[in-house]
Design a protein around this motif. Structure first.
Motif, mmCIF file in Angstrom:
data_model
loop_
_atom_site.group_PDB
_atom_site.id
_atom_site.type_symbol
_atom_site.label_atom_id
_atom_site.label_comp_id
_atom_site.label_asym_id
_atom_site.label_seq_id
_atom_site.Cartn_x
_atom_site.Cartn_y
_atom_site.Cartn_z
ATOM 1 N N ARG A 38 106.968 -2.275 32.777
ATOM 2 C CA ARG A 38 107.671 -1.001 32.673
ATOM 3 C C ARG A 38 106.912 0.009 31.837
ATOM 4 O O ARG A 38 107.225 1.192 31.894
ATOM 5 C CB ARG A 38 109.051 -1.212 32.090
ATOM 6 N N TYR A 39 105.917 -0.408 31.075
ATOM 7 C CA TYR A 39 105.172 0.565 30.264
ATOM 8 C C TYR A 39 104.177 1.352 31.087
ATOM 9 O O TYR A 39 103.614 2.322 30.615
ATOM 10 C CB TYR A 39 104.450 -0.141 29.116
ATOM 11 N N LEU A 40 103.937 0.922 32.344
ATOM 12 C CA LEU A 40 102.990 1.625 33.198
ATOM 13 C C LEU A 40 103.633 2.765 33.963
ATOM 14 O O LEU A 40 102.936 3.539 34.595
ATOM 15 C CB LEU A 40 102.383 0.642 34.208
ATOM 16 N N PHE A 41 104.992 2.859 33.938
ATOM 17 C CA PHE A 41 105.660 3.810 34.828
ATOM 18 C C PHE A 41 105.600 5.224 34.265
ATOM 19 O O PHE A 41 105.781 5.426 33.069
ATOM 20 C CB PHE A 41 107.129 3.432 34.992
ATOM 21 N N SER A 42 105.379 6.191 35.171
ATOM 22 C CA SER A 42 105.566 7.574 34.769
ATOM 23 C C SER A 42 107.055 7.907 34.897
ATOM 24 O O SER A 42 107.848 7.098 35.361
ATOM 25 C CB SER A 42 104.729 8.497 35.656
ATOM 26 N N GLU A 43 107.429 9.124 34.463
ATOM 27 C CA GLU A 43 108.848 9.507 34.503
ATOM 28 C C GLU A 43 109.351 9.582 35.935
ATOM 29 O O GLU A 43 110.445 9.138 36.241
ATOM 30 C CB GLU A 43 109.016 10.864 33.837
ATOM 31 N N ARG A 44 108.515 10.152 36.806
ATOM 32 C CA ARG A 44 108.952 10.359 38.178
ATOM 33 C C ARG A 44 109.072 9.027 38.911
ATOM 34 O O ARG A 44 110.036 8.791 39.649
ATOM 35 C CB ARG A 44 107.936 11.260 38.875
ATOM 36 N N PHE A 45 108.108 8.120 38.673
ATOM 37 C CA PHE A 45 108.179 6.817 39.322
ATOM 38 C C PHE A 45 109.391 6.037 38.833
ATOM 39 O O PHE A 45 110.062 5.351 39.608
ATOM 40 C CB PHE A 45 106.899 6.034 39.021
ATOM 41 N N GLY A 46 109.718 6.164 37.531
ATOM 42 C CA GLY A 46 110.913 5.506 37.012
ATOM 43 C C GLY A 46 112.173 6.030 37.646
ATOM 44 O O GLY A 46 113.077 5.265 37.998
ATOM 45 N N ASN B 83 113.440 6.026 30.623
ATOM 46 C CA ASN B 83 113.925 6.991 29.629
ATOM 47 C C ASN B 83 115.338 7.439 29.980
ATOM 48 O O ASN B 83 115.999 6.842 30.820
ATOM 49 C CB ASN B 83 112.971 8.184 29.507
ATOM 50 N N MET B 84 115.793 8.520 29.310
ATOM 51 C CA MET B 84 117.203 8.925 29.431
ATOM 52 C C MET B 84 117.515 9.468 30.816
ATOM 53 O O MET B 84 118.607 9.241 31.330
ATOM 54 C CB MET B 84 117.468 9.994 28.374
ATOM 55 N N GLN B 85 116.556 10.170 31.422
ATOM 56 C CA GLN B 85 116.783 10.750 32.751
ATOM 57 C C GLN B 85 117.051 9.663 33.783
ATOM 58 O O GLN B 85 118.011 9.720 34.551
ATOM 59 C CB GLN B 85 115.537 11.550 33.133
ATOM 60 N N SER B 86 116.237 8.620 33.768
ATOM 61 C CA SER B 86 116.439 7.553 34.737
ATOM 62 C C SER B 86 117.679 6.731 34.400
ATOM 63 O O SER B 86 118.309 6.164 35.294
ATOM 64 C CB SER B 86 115.219 6.654 34.784
ATOM 65 N N PHE B 87 118.086 6.711 33.127
ATOM 66 C CA PHE B 87 119.325 6.021 32.761
ATOM 67 C C PHE B 87 120.529 6.713 33.377
ATOM 68 O O PHE B 87 121.404 6.060 33.961
ATOM 69 C CB PHE B 87 119.439 5.990 31.231
ATOM 70 N N ILE B 88 120.557 8.059 33.280
ATOM 71 C CA ILE B 88 121.677 8.810 33.872
ATOM 72 C C ILE B 88 121.697 8.623 35.383
ATOM 73 O O ILE B 88 122.753 8.392 35.990
ATOM 74 C CB ILE B 88 121.570 10.288 33.495
ATOM 75 N N ALA B 89 120.513 8.713 36.016
ATOM 76 C CA ALA B 89 120.438 8.534 37.465
ATOM 77 C C ALA B 89 120.893 7.142 37.871
ATOM 78 O O ALA B 89 121.605 6.978 38.865
ATOM 79 C CB ALA B 89 119.003 8.776 37.946
ATOM 80 N N GLY B 90 120.519 6.130 37.088
ATOM 81 C CA GLY B 90 120.924 4.766 37.411
ATOM 82 C C GLY B 90 122.415 4.551 37.289
ATOM 83 O O GLY B 90 123.029 3.934 38.160
ATOM 84 N N VAL B 91 123.033 5.078 36.219
ATOM 85 C CA VAL B 91 124.477 4.898 36.057
ATOM 86 C C VAL B 91 125.240 5.591 37.173
ATOM 87 O O VAL B 91 126.129 5.002 37.808
ATOM 88 C CB VAL B 91 124.926 5.428 34.673
ATOM 89 N N PHE B 92 124.852 6.830 37.483
ATOM 90 C CA PHE B 92 125.592 7.569 38.518
ATOM 91 C C PHE B 92 125.417 6.936 39.890
ATOM 92 O O PHE B 92 126.391 6.674 40.598
ATOM 93 C CB PHE B 92 125.122 9.023 38.546
ATOM 94 N N ASN B 93 124.165 6.625 40.262
ATOM 95 C CA ASN B 93 123.942 6.092 41.605
ATOM 96 C C ASN B 93 124.440 4.667 41.758
ATOM 97 O O ASN B 93 124.854 4.266 42.841
ATOM 98 C CB ASN B 93 122.475 6.196 41.968
#
Lengths: 138, 153
Positions: free
Chosen positions: B27-35, B85-95
């Motif tokens: 997971r340390y290799l991921f960029s924000e968009r890929f995450g 990060n936080m952006q992908s956390f919100i996307a994960g909870v909602f989706n």
């Protein structure tokens, strides 16, 4: 349900292929953020319209309509996403799959008259129009 | 039939756990968009498939199962989303929540087609359960293969 709603299928497919042919020479100018939204809106809208119309034309073939709509959503989302890069392919794929599975249920629940289908068509065509204007400006 | 459903549910849970572990290792290799993209794909498809299987497995307790699948989808989405990060956390909870609701809705329509205005004896229940479980297995395997392809590219 009247049978003339089958012509909307042709309208959907024509507008989607026109949008693809319009976007193809400009695909290098569009950033990935707009590309993700294009893949989601185009694949999901095509799957939604096709599922709602097909379940009203053939109300006794739920399984076949679900399979064909999910496949159409996957292919359309993947094709519109493949204009940009692999992550837009992933986004368009999952959104087209979800919309394609859901849309026959929505169409079966709202099968009283052609009013709902007319509004769905207006919604999808205005989505395509917005998408093309935003791609034209970039 | 119950044994078959339990087997399908077990395979889907195993694929979900494998996807989470193999993504979590790098997971340390991921960029924000890929995450964001990976969270969107994995949380939606895994929570949808698990909700559909659980609804087919316990068809009599409708409210308990649909509440539990919503909660399960939120947990799966939070697990996948908390990798970057936080952006992908919100996307994960909602989706994940949306996928859980949609899976239980598809299961409810499959068990009772008069819910959608279709005729009530449209299909035999065995056929529909077989079709839905094979559909969930297909969706899960397709999503997992696209996810592994995304990591390679």
């Amino acid at each position: 349900m009247p049978q003339w709603i089958g012509w909307f299928l042709l309208l959907n497919l024509t507008s989607a292929s026109m949008a693809y042919l319009f976007l193809y020479p400009r695909r290098k100018l569009i950033g990935f953020h707009l590309g993700m939204n294009i893949a989601m809106a185009a694949g999901g809208g095509l799957a939604l319209g096709t599922g709602v119309i097909l379940i009203n034309l053939f109300p006794l073939h739920f399984i076949e309509v679900t399979i064909s709509t999910a496949l159409l959503g996957i292919v359309a989302g993947g094709l519109f996403g493949a204009l940009f890069d692999y992550q837009t392919v992933l986004t368009g794929y999952i959104n087209g799959l979800m919309m394609g599975i859901m849309s026959p249920m929505v169409g079966a629940a709202a099968s009283e008259g052609p009013m709902f289908i007319l509004f769905i068509e207006v919604f999808i065509l205005s989505c395509y129009l917005l998408l093309l204007t935003s791609a034209y400006r970039s | 039939m119950v044994l078959f459903l339990v087997l399908i549910t077990f395979i889907n849970t195993l694929v979900t756990a494998w996807a989470y572990l193999s993504l979590n290792r790098q997971r340390y290799l991921f960029s924000e968009r890929f995450g964001f993209t990976v969270t969107f794909l994995a949380s939606t498809s895994c929570s949808f498939v698990l909700a559909l299987n659980l609804f087919l497995l316990f068809p009599t307790h409708l409210e308990v199962v649909s509440t539990f699948t919503l909660f399960l989808g939120i947990v799966i989405g939070a697990l996948f989303g908390s990798m970057v990060n936080m952006q992908s956390f919100i996307a994960g909870v909602f989706n994940g929540g949306v996928g859980g609701i949609m899976g239980s809705m598809l299961g409810a329509v499959a068990l009772d087609p008069s819910l959608c205005g279709l005729p009530a004896d449209l299909w035999a229940e065995q056929d529909m359960m077989l079709f839905m479980s094979l559909l969930s297995l297909g969706i899960q395997l397709l999503s997992a293969s696209m996810l592994t392809l995304a990591k390679r590219l």
